[in-house]
Design an enzyme around this catalytic site. Structure first.
Site, PDB file in Angstrom:
ATOM      1  N   LYS A 125       0.866  -1.391   0.042  1.00  0.00           N
ATOM      2  CA  LYS A 125      -0.040   0.098   0.102  1.00  0.00           C
ATOM      3  C   LYS A 125       0.787   0.963  -0.095  1.00  0.00           C
ATOM      4  O   LYS A 125       0.635   2.143  -0.740  1.00  0.00           O
ATOM      5  CB  LYS A 125      -0.940   0.063   1.173  1.00  0.00           C
ATOM      6  N   GLN A 133      -3.982  -1.225   9.758  1.00  0.00           N
ATOM      7  CA  GLN A 133      -4.057  -2.457   9.213  1.00  0.00           C
ATOM      8  C   GLN A 133      -4.707  -3.388  10.196  1.00  0.00           C
ATOM      9  O   GLN A 133      -4.391  -3.428  11.259  1.00  0.00           O
ATOM     10  CB  GLN A 133      -2.837  -2.852   8.736  1.00  0.00           C
ATOM     11  N   ASP A 187     -10.548   3.399   4.838  1.00  0.00           N
ATOM     12  CA  ASP A 187     -10.961   2.106   4.609  1.00  0.00           C
ATOM     13  C   ASP A 187     -12.519   1.774   4.816  1.00  0.00           C
ATOM     14  O   ASP A 187     -12.936   0.731   4.207  1.00  0.00           O
ATOM     15  CB  ASP A 187     -10.646   1.125   6.041  1.00  0.00           C
TER      16      ASP A 187
HETATM   17  N1  GUN Z   1      -6.638  -6.594   6.562  1.00  0.00           N
HETATM   18  C1  GUN Z   1      -7.395  -7.207   5.514  1.00  0.00           C
HETATM   19  N2  GUN Z   1      -7.938  -6.627   4.481  1.00  0.00           N
HETATM   20  C2  GUN Z   1      -7.915  -5.085   5.241  1.00  0.00           C
HETATM   21  C3  GUN Z   1      -8.377  -3.925   4.668  1.00  0.00           C
HETATM   22  O1  GUN Z   1      -9.166  -3.876   3.511  1.00  0.00           O
HETATM   23  N3  GUN Z   1      -8.011  -2.681   5.382  1.00  0.00           N
HETATM   24  C4  GUN Z   1      -7.118  -3.132   6.577  1.00  0.00           C
HETATM   25  N4  GUN Z   1      -6.955  -1.941   7.245  1.00  0.00           N
HETATM   26  N5  GUN Z   1      -6.908  -4.047   7.105  1.00  0.00           N
HETATM   27  C5  GUN Z   1      -7.284  -5.394   6.432  1.00  0.00           C
END
Ligand code: GUN
Length: 281
Positions: A49, A93, A116
């Site tokens: 990311k 995350q 998110d």
């Molecule tokens: N862990 C797995 N998928 C995601 C996501 O889309 N966002 C976040 N913050 N954590 C994740």
């Protein structure tokens, strides 16, 4: 043989589009990614990311915290990011260590910086049919369906999995696009039967190759959100790809399907959050 929906290619186009818009903007969007602990998969996702954001011209900051980080420390960091005018998007995350309350942490994020789309306010907006910031993975799936020319209105869509990250927002988006939506999960009595009725099947249940070809309606569109690491190191989805591809009308691969779209949509959400917030200041 099913048509392959190439998420990698579509994501590259979306990322290039975000990069162009960022270059043309009179501000630099800022993204903060918070990683607590050293979960290997999470570490990879966060690095991906961060790199993608930088490539798009977004000012990306990764905050790595030890697994022993207390909830109060994490909340203080989020408060700082909320107040930081250079930061447009905040992503914590998941999963978080058990010692912190996920709900309290998510609710602490400024909803207008919640790239998110997990904050209850954004969850509510989406459920209410007036989306603000929408979770990246289901947003990416919708873009894939639209790009592949799949007829969503009136179609029977089955969402396999009811998570807050994928299943529930996915169902809301499909409903908003006029699909007839069913959510199935581990307690559903006749999973195979539910799947066989689906014109669009979205698998997000986290079980390697659980969906087999005999569960697929011939010609159906099959989207595989699962990313599972097998003991032999292979990465597979929730769909048994080879056999299913022979029966489906269109299918996404793993890897190279939904995953890259999630990252691209995060960049788009960051730009969206920045555009909205900076227009209001
Ligand atoms: N862990 C797995 N998928 C995601 C996501 O889309 N966002 C976040 N913050 N954590 C994740």
């Amino acid at each position: 043989m099913a048509r392959l929906i190439d998420g990698k290619c579509l994501a590259a186009a979306l990322r290039a589009d975000v990069r162009r818009q960022v270059a043309a903007a009179d501000f630099t969007p800022g993204l903060a990614v918070v990683l607590v602990g050293e979960d290997p998969a999470s570490s990879v996702y966060v690095r991906t990311k961060d790199r993608a954001a930088r490539e798009a011209g977004i000012d990306s900051r990764t905050i790595r915290l030890p697994a022993v980080t207390t909830q109060d420390t994490l909340l203080a960091i989020i408060a700082d990011l909320n107040a930081d005018v250079a930061i447009d998007g905040i992503l914590v995350q998941l999963p978080l260590p058990r010692s912190v309350d996920l709900r309290v942490v998510i609710e602490a994020i400024d909803p207008m910086k919640d790239v998110d789309g997990f904050h209850p306010l954004n969850v509510g907006y989406l459920a209410d049919g007036r989306p603000n910031l929408v979770p990246c993975t289901p947003l990416g799936v919708m873009k894939m369906l639209l790009h592949a020319g799949v007829n969503i209105a009136g179609a029977r869509a089955l969402v396999l999995g009811r998570s807050a990250i994928v299943g529930k927002p996915m169902a809301s988006l499909l409903m908003a696009a006029d699909a007839t939506v069913t959510i199935a999960h581990s307690k559903t009595l006749d999973l195979a039967g539910e799947c066989r009725r689906a014109d669009i099947l979205i698998a997000a249940i986290g079980r390697p190759e659980m969906v087999t070809a005999d569960w697929i309606k011939p010609g159906a569109t099959v989207i595989d959100v699962g990313i599972n690491r097998l003991p032999d190191g292979r990465l597979v989805g929730d769909i048994a790809f080879e056999s299913t591809a022979a029966r489906a009308g269109a299918i996404t691969p793993v890897p190279g399907g939904v995953g890259p779209m999630t990252v691209a949509c995060l960049l788009e959400n960051t730009l969206t959050a920045a555009s909205i917030r900076r227009a209001g200041t």
